[in-house]
Each structure stands twice: as structure tokens, then as C-alpha cells.
Design a protein around this motif. Structure first.
Motif, PDB file in Angstrom:
ATOM      1  N   ASP A  10       0.803  -1.216   0.000  1.00  0.00           N
ATOM      2  CA  ASP A  10       0.000   0.000   0.000  1.00  0.00           C
ATOM      3  C   ASP A  10       0.842   1.277   0.000  1.00  0.00           C
ATOM      4  N   ARG A  35      -7.473   1.431   1.993  1.00  0.00           N
ATOM      5  CA  ARG A  35      -7.232   2.881   2.003  1.00  0.00           C
ATOM      6  C   ARG A  35      -7.391   3.454   0.598  1.00  0.00           C
ATOM      7  N   GLY A  69     -12.141   2.978   1.593  1.00  0.00           N
ATOM      8  CA  GLY A  69     -12.735   2.887   2.915  1.00  0.00           C
ATOM      9  C   GLY A  69     -14.057   2.155   2.993  1.00  0.00           C
TER      10      GLY A  69
END
Length: 253
Positions: A10, A35, A69
Motif C-alpha cells: 500500500d 485505504r 474505505g
């Protein structure tokens, strides 16, 4: 990059991380969130994506957009995926989740993207490939493969029970009686919670659940009878009105 978790990658200093993953048939990817935004493309098989807002059925050669999210789980039915994990400032599509048409060009770009170096040359060929992919994503058509779910607990429980055992003949009067409200109140309540009339929701749910079974090779006649249709012809007619194609043509794809 293949068969590695986005959690390990990430922090990669690139707008897009591309990962290919093979899943065993029937694998349930447990509820989680990212994310980054995710474009999840199924090169083979069918995916069933569930979020608090509803269910999405993703046939082969289509993709699902999942906003950053958003909590989701995915049932993989014979699926080999190609995923793009995208920083929000690089691309943000509307809505929390949507199924997208995948053009022939986008398909080839997705297959090529997972072969790139993780920290690809942003000014070179791979950077141009990523930019073209993002352009194709912005132009992709959204498909009506969503079964919205209500937030009210009593109505949600009833909808989830229907999705486990769908029946095209279940009536709004039956649901209203079970929920102890008048038929008129039920109609207003259902539309306010889902954005659809009960009959529209029931029809879409049956067709999309059938779609997942078709992609696994089940017989059209068996599916039609299980859903309560009087004949395969009646099922095919309803299927075509909802998705614009016959069950046979989608199965062949």
C-alpha cells in the motif's frame, strides 16, 4: 505482481498498484476495507460483492469499482482477478460501489498492468499504460448489477431471507403482512429504503442471482424453475427486459 496482499504494497510511491490473484472456487474474501480505491476485475468466473449498501453481482469480463474505505466482502466463484488499487487523487468515480463494463482495450491493459514493475517508470511505457487505463476507467459504462439493501433492521432481515431463497412469486402483500403494515405503507417504506419498488427489486434480485448461477454453467431450465418462473421462456423474457440480453447469450459470453 501476483498473489500478494495490497497491505504489503500500500505504501508503494505510485498512484496505481496492480495485483493479479487466483482464488479457489467458493472462496469468501472476508469483510475488509482498503485505504485506496479498488477496481476488481474478474478475468474468469463470477464475483458476488456485499457492502452495507447492498449486493453486486459481477459476471466474467466485468469489473467492480469499490471506493476507498468501503467495507466489503467478496465471494469468488471460479475467479482469477486483476485488481488496481488507486490513490484517491488519481481517480475517483461516483458512488461507493458500481459494476463497470470493461472494453477490449481496458481488458488488455489490465492484463498488462500486473506484469509491470511495482515502482514502474512514470515517464516511460508503463506510466503511459497506467494513464491510458485511468482514461478508460473514466469512460466505462456503469451496469445495473446492484441489489440495494435497506438499512431498517426488520426490512433488511426480510430482504436477506429472500436473497437466500428467491421466489419471483412472492407478493408485496405477503411481505406487508409479515411486517405488520398496510400494503400502501409497505410500498412507500420499501421505495424509501431501497430506491426501487418492491416488484422492481424482486425482479432484479432474481435475475442477478440467476446470472451468478448461469456463469457457473447451471441449466437455464433448472434456474427458471428454482426461482418460481412458470417456464424457461418466461424467465428468459424477464431476464432480457432487465439486462438487455438473453440468459443464453450471457452464459455463452
Amino acid at each position: 505482481m501476483y498473489n500478494v496482499s495490497i497491505n504489503l504494497l500500500d505504501a508503494t510511491p505510485r498512484a496505481v498498484v496492480a495485483i493479479g490473484t487466483d482464488y479457489p472456487d467458493g472462496f469468501l474474501l472476508a469483510r475488509h476495507r482498503h485505504r485506496r480505491a479498488q477496481l476488481l476485475y474478474g478475468a474468469t468466473g463470477v464475483m458476488q460483492v456485499r457492502t452495507p449498501a447492498g449486493d453486486w453481482v459481477v459476471p466474467p469480463q466485468r469489473a467492480v469499482w469499490i471506493a476507498p474505505g468501503v467495507e466489503h466482502e467478496v465471494l469468488m466463484l471460479g475467479v482469477s482477478t486483476r485488481s488496481l488499487y488507486i490513490e484517491a487523487d488519481a481517480l475517483m468515480l461516483t458512488g461507493e460501489c458500481q459494476v463497470l463494463e470493461v472494453s477490449a482495450l481496458m481488458r488488455q491493459l489490465l492484463l498488462a498492468a500486473v506484469e509491470m514493475d511495482l515502482e514502474y517508470d512514470q515517464q516511460g511505457r508503463d506510466g503511459a499504460l497506467v494513464n491510458l487505463l485511468l482514461h478508460e476507467l473514466r469512460a466505462a459504462a456503469s451496469l445495473p448489477f446492484h441489489i440495494p439493501l435497506p438499512r431498517d433492521p426488520a426490512l433488511l432481515m426480510r430482504c436477506q431471507a429472500f436473497l437466500r431463497t428467491p421466489d419471483v412469486h412472492q407478493s408485496p402483500a405477503h411481505w406487508a403482512g409479515e411486517l405488520h403494515v398496510s400494503l400502501r405503507t409497505f410500498g412507500r417504506w420499501f421505495r424509501a429504503e431501497t430506491g426501487m419498488s418492491f416488484s422492481q427489486w424482486r425482479q432484479r434480485a432474481c435475475v442477478l442471482l440467476a446470472l451468478a448461477r448461469l456463469a457457473q454453467g447451471e441449466a437455464i431450465t433448472r434456474i427458471a424453475l428454482d426461482l418460481g418462473y412458470d417456464s424457461p421462456a418466461a424467465f428468459s423474457s424477464m431476464f432480457r427486459r432487465t439486462l438487455g440480453q438473453t440468459p443464453r447469450s450471457l452464459r455463452d459470453q
